[in-house]
Design a protein around this motif. Structure first.
Motif, PDB file in Angstrom:
ATOM      1  N   THR A 113       0.869  -1.129   0.117  1.00  0.00           N
ATOM      2  CA  THR A 113       0.000   0.111   0.136  1.00  0.00           C
ATOM      3  C   THR A 113       0.913   1.218   0.061  1.00  0.00           C
ATOM      4  N   HIS A 114       0.181   2.233  -0.321  1.00  0.00           N
ATOM      5  CA  HIS A 114       0.888   3.586  -0.517  1.00  0.00           C
ATOM      6  C   HIS A 114       0.919   4.367   0.964  1.00  0.00           C
ATOM      7  N   GLN A 115      -0.080   4.109   1.670  1.00  0.00           N
ATOM      8  CA  GLN A 115      -0.469   4.910   2.890  1.00  0.00           C
ATOM      9  C   GLN A 115      -0.042   3.916   4.095  1.00  0.00           C
ATOM     10  N   PHE A 116       0.238   4.310   5.037  1.00  0.00           N
ATOM     11  CA  PHE A 116       0.574   3.720   6.168  1.00  0.00           C
ATOM     12  C   PHE A 116       0.152   4.692   7.510  1.00  0.00           C
ATOM     13  N   LEU A 117      -0.465   4.050   8.533  1.00  0.00           N
ATOM     14  CA  LEU A 117      -0.643   4.686   9.930  1.00  0.00           C
ATOM     15  C   LEU A 117       0.146   3.960  11.032  1.00  0.00           C
ATOM     16  N   PHE A 118       0.916   4.655  11.679  1.00  0.00           N
ATOM     17  CA  PHE A 118       1.677   4.230  12.709  1.00  0.00           C
ATOM     18  C   PHE A 118       0.986   4.277  14.202  1.00  0.00           C
ATOM     19  N   LEU A 119       0.572   3.317  14.438  1.00  0.00           N
ATOM     20  CA  LEU A 119      -0.564   3.281  15.775  1.00  0.00           C
ATOM     21  C   LEU A 119       0.480   3.105  17.055  1.00  0.00           C
ATOM     22  N   GLY A 120       1.691   2.411  16.874  1.00  0.00           N
ATOM     23  CA  GLY A 120       2.299   2.211  18.022  1.00  0.00           C
ATOM     24  C   GLY A 120       1.839   1.153  18.962  1.00  0.00           C
ATOM     25  N   PHE A 121       1.803   1.233  20.192  1.00  0.00           N
ATOM     26  CA  PHE A 121       1.312   0.083  21.064  1.00  0.00           C
ATOM     27  C   PHE A 121      -0.208   0.418  21.351  1.00  0.00           C
ATOM     28  N   LEU A 122      -0.882  -0.586  21.131  1.00  0.00           N
ATOM     29  CA  LEU A 122      -2.498  -0.405  21.511  1.00  0.00           C
ATOM     30  C   LEU A 122      -2.748  -0.412  22.859  1.00  0.00           C
ATOM     31  N   PRO A 123      -3.877   0.162  23.381  1.00  0.00           N
ATOM     32  CA  PRO A 123      -4.074   0.188  24.653  1.00  0.00           C
ATOM     33  C   PRO A 123      -3.837  -1.147  25.528  1.00  0.00           C
ATOM     34  N   LYS A 124      -3.296  -1.295  26.859  1.00  0.00           N
ATOM     35  CA  LYS A 124      -3.466  -2.370  27.205  1.00  0.00           C
ATOM     36  C   LYS A 124      -4.764  -3.124  27.673  1.00  0.00           C
ATOM     37  N   LYS A 125      -5.747  -2.350  28.118  1.00  0.00           N
ATOM     38  CA  LYS A 125      -7.126  -2.969  28.350  1.00  0.00           C
ATOM     39  C   LYS A 125      -7.784  -3.111  27.014  1.00  0.00           C
ATOM     40  N   SER A 126      -8.498  -4.390  27.046  1.00  0.00           N
ATOM     41  CA  SER A 126      -9.079  -4.788  25.672  1.00  0.00           C
ATOM     42  C   SER A 126     -10.148  -3.900  25.141  1.00  0.00           C
ATOM     43  N   ALA A 127     -10.964  -3.216  25.956  1.00  0.00           N
ATOM     44  CA  ALA A 127     -11.802  -2.367  25.354  1.00  0.00           C
ATOM     45  C   ALA A 127     -10.988  -1.264  24.580  1.00  0.00           C
ATOM     46  N   GLY A 128     -10.288  -0.677  25.210  1.00  0.00           N
ATOM     47  CA  GLY A 128      -9.263   0.368  24.436  1.00  0.00           C
ATOM     48  C   GLY A 128      -8.760   0.065  23.118  1.00  0.00           C
ATOM     49  N   ALA A 129      -8.045  -1.174  23.142  1.00  0.00           N
ATOM     50  CA  ALA A 129      -7.589  -1.751  21.902  1.00  0.00           C
ATOM     51  C   ALA A 129      -8.628  -2.033  20.987  1.00  0.00           C
ATOM     52  N   ARG A 130      -9.833  -2.727  21.520  1.00  0.00           N
ATOM     53  CA  ARG A 130     -10.986  -2.679  20.325  1.00  0.00           C
ATOM     54  C   ARG A 130     -11.348  -1.456  19.546  1.00  0.00           C
ATOM     55  N   LYS A 131     -11.536  -0.641  20.695  1.00  0.00           N
ATOM     56  CA  LYS A 131     -11.717   0.776  20.213  1.00  0.00           C
ATOM     57  C   LYS A 131     -10.961   1.542  19.062  1.00  0.00           C
ATOM     58  N   ALA A 132      -9.739   1.156  19.418  1.00  0.00           N
ATOM     59  CA  ALA A 132      -8.660   1.831  18.613  1.00  0.00           C
ATOM     60  C   ALA A 132      -8.767   1.173  17.171  1.00  0.00           C
ATOM     61  N   LEU A 133      -8.885  -0.406  17.425  1.00  0.00           N
ATOM     62  CA  LEU A 133      -9.038  -0.977  15.916  1.00  0.00           C
ATOM     63  C   LEU A 133     -10.245  -0.648  15.129  1.00  0.00           C
TER      64      LEU A 133
END
Length: 102
Positions: A1-21
């Motif tokens: 792909t030509h674009q990318f987004l660096f998110l770093g580490f996802l939040p440790k809690k599952s709810a936060g990680a789900r929300k980010a994804l």
């Protein structure tokens, strides 16, 4: 792909990680994440649940080091193969956009 987004580490809690994804699910480029050896399998399963089992993923371990390795395939394939490979080291995940095929 030509674009990318660096998110770093996802939040440790599952709810936060789900929300980010969920927030970046429709992004037209690749998502790049860091993950520790302790959470790599959990994060892969979360990607499978939130982004879909057919999403293409590259799991890069120990990038730029002597024992670097790469697993590439759908997230479901990677989860199966990851169970028999080393979980030591630092991980970088590259998640392809929806519908992207190798």
């Amino acid at each position: 792909t030509h674009q990318f987004l660096f998110l770093g580490f996802l939040p440790k809690k599952s709810a936060g990680a789900r929300k980010a994804l969920e927030e970046w699910k429709g992004f037209g480029g690749s998502l790049i994440l860091y993950e520790s050896k302790y959470r790599i399998e959990k994060t892969l399963r979360l990607i499978e649940e939130e982004l879909g089992a057919e999403r293409m993923v590259c799991v890069a371990r120990e990038v730029t080091k002597l024992h670097e390795s790469f697993l590439v395939g759908t997230v479901t394939e990677i989860i199966k193969r990851k169970q028999t490979s080393s979980s030591k080291g630092e991980f970088t995940l590259v998640v392809g956009p929806e519908g992207y095929l190798i």
